[in-house]
Design a protein around this motif. Sequence first.
Motif, mmCIF file in Angstrom:
data_model
loop_
_atom_site.group_PDB
_atom_site.id
_atom_site.type_symbol
_atom_site.label_atom_id
_atom_site.label_comp_id
_atom_site.label_asym_id
_atom_site.label_seq_id
_atom_site.Cartn_x
_atom_site.Cartn_y
_atom_site.Cartn_z
ATOM 1 N N GLU A 158 82.516 54.496 2.402
ATOM 2 C CA GLU A 158 82.824 53.103 2.095
ATOM 3 C C GLU A 158 81.738 52.471 1.220
ATOM 4 N N SER A 167 90.740 55.268 -6.780
ATOM 5 C CA SER A 167 91.666 55.800 -5.780
ATOM 6 C C SER A 167 91.027 56.971 -5.044
ATOM 7 N N ALA A 216 91.194 52.673 6.919
ATOM 8 C CA ALA A 216 91.966 52.251 5.752
ATOM 9 C C ALA A 216 91.598 50.820 5.362
ATOM 10 N N ARG A 217 91.476 49.941 6.339
ATOM 11 C CA ARG A 217 91.104 48.545 6.044
ATOM 12 C C ARG A 217 89.697 48.464 5.455
ATOM 13 N N ARG A 254 89.761 49.582 1.835
ATOM 14 C CA ARG A 254 90.367 48.556 0.987
ATOM 15 C C ARG A 254 89.392 47.393 0.779
ATOM 16 N N ARG A 261 91.586 50.936 -4.343
ATOM 17 C CA ARG A 261 92.846 50.309 -4.753
ATOM 18 C C ARG A 261 94.076 51.098 -4.322
ATOM 19 N N ARG A 262 93.975 52.420 -4.370
ATOM 20 C CA ARG A 262 95.154 53.245 -4.069
ATOM 21 C C ARG A 262 94.726 54.475 -3.288
ATOM 22 N N ALA A 286 97.623 53.312 5.560
ATOM 23 C CA ALA A 286 97.280 53.012 4.169
ATOM 24 C C ALA A 286 98.146 51.880 3.630
ATOM 25 N N ALA A 318 97.203 48.552 4.994
ATOM 26 C CA ALA A 318 95.926 48.071 4.460
ATOM 27 C C ALA A 318 96.027 47.696 2.986
ATOM 28 N N ASP A 319 97.243 47.678 2.461
ATOM 29 C CA ASP A 319 97.484 47.310 1.063
ATOM 30 C C ASP A 319 96.933 48.352 0.096
ATOM 31 N N LEU A 320 96.947 49.614 0.508
ATOM 32 C CA LEU A 320 96.593 50.723 -0.384
ATOM 33 C C LEU A 320 97.887 51.374 -0.860
#
Length: 355
Positions: free
Chosen positions: A87, A103, A116-117, A120, A125-126, A159, A162-164
């Motif tokens: 991270e 990504s 995942a959070r 992000r 981003r992905r 994912a 978490a908006d990925l």
Amino acid sequence: MSPELPVLADTRGRALRDLRISVTDRCNFRCVYCMPREVFGADHAFLDRKEVLSLEEIARLAGLFVDRGVRKIRLTGGEPLVRRGLETLVEKLAAIPGLEDLSLTTNGSLLTPARARALRAAGLRRITVSLDALDDVVFKRINDVNFPVSGVLRAIDAAAEADLAPVKVNMVVKGGGNEDQIVPMARQFRGTGHIVRYIEYMDVGNSNGWELADVVPAGEIVRRIDETFPLEPVGANYPGEVAKRWRYRDGAGEIGVISSVSQPFCGGCTRARLSAEGRLYTCLFATSGHDLRAVLRSGADDDEIRARLARIWGRRDDRYSELRTAETRVTGPRALEGARGAQTAARIEMSYIGG
């Protein structure tokens, strides 16, 4: 960012736009097409910690690559989520001016909702998650560590939450191994917003026992899906995109097919790869790399390293897949005939260089 620097082009006019960074050569899976247990067993000598680039070294190199034209970075492994401080690295990379996309590719086994959070929030981003079968027996046979499909499906959900997203789901298709999972995978992810990318079984490295007869060509993959869920072709999202896109005619989403064996895309390849120990490879099928770790640790300044990158890329002439496929004739939906191409040299392993 150094806008005054010219765009790098290799001997075939291909720009340097994409960088894959392997953050570790270790993985908690032993997938038969990547890290077969008979080769990567308990006595396998992985890189020592001092041999691996530090987070700061990775971030510094990444910034210099962006100076020289890279716009997309993908973190790989091994399994990148086994690397401590990931991270923190994502945060450092996300802060690089001029980087447009960051990504990560993972097997999903360690991708909890909290992880995942955190990724992000750090700036990822992905995400791409590998899943080679929906049938538990088949999947456990492939990953060879008895990890269940349900664990990967939870990771994909994590994912997305978490908006990925959209999450890309990579499936390596091997004839006689998991080809019966092609349509079930399409069925599973239709309408979810996720994108399954079917990947022809490739001759990366020398330890996976690759045989031409095990390749299920992209055309056959598309044909099988189209019979159940009619498809139509879609244009590329950007120059150099490796996956050919197809969308469902009923609007339920799309798939991608990566056809390095039957329909090579060397002519548009804009990708370089950096290993965990700092060696730069200009082709997935390379036999040798360029030692950037030694340059970094010798005290070279940024200008020297940028110039080194320009020299390496400027001499690039790689087109392994084109040469291999020129000697390989596709004669039917499953029949691939001809020579295996330049197979004599020891190529770098997938687990070392990333996919």
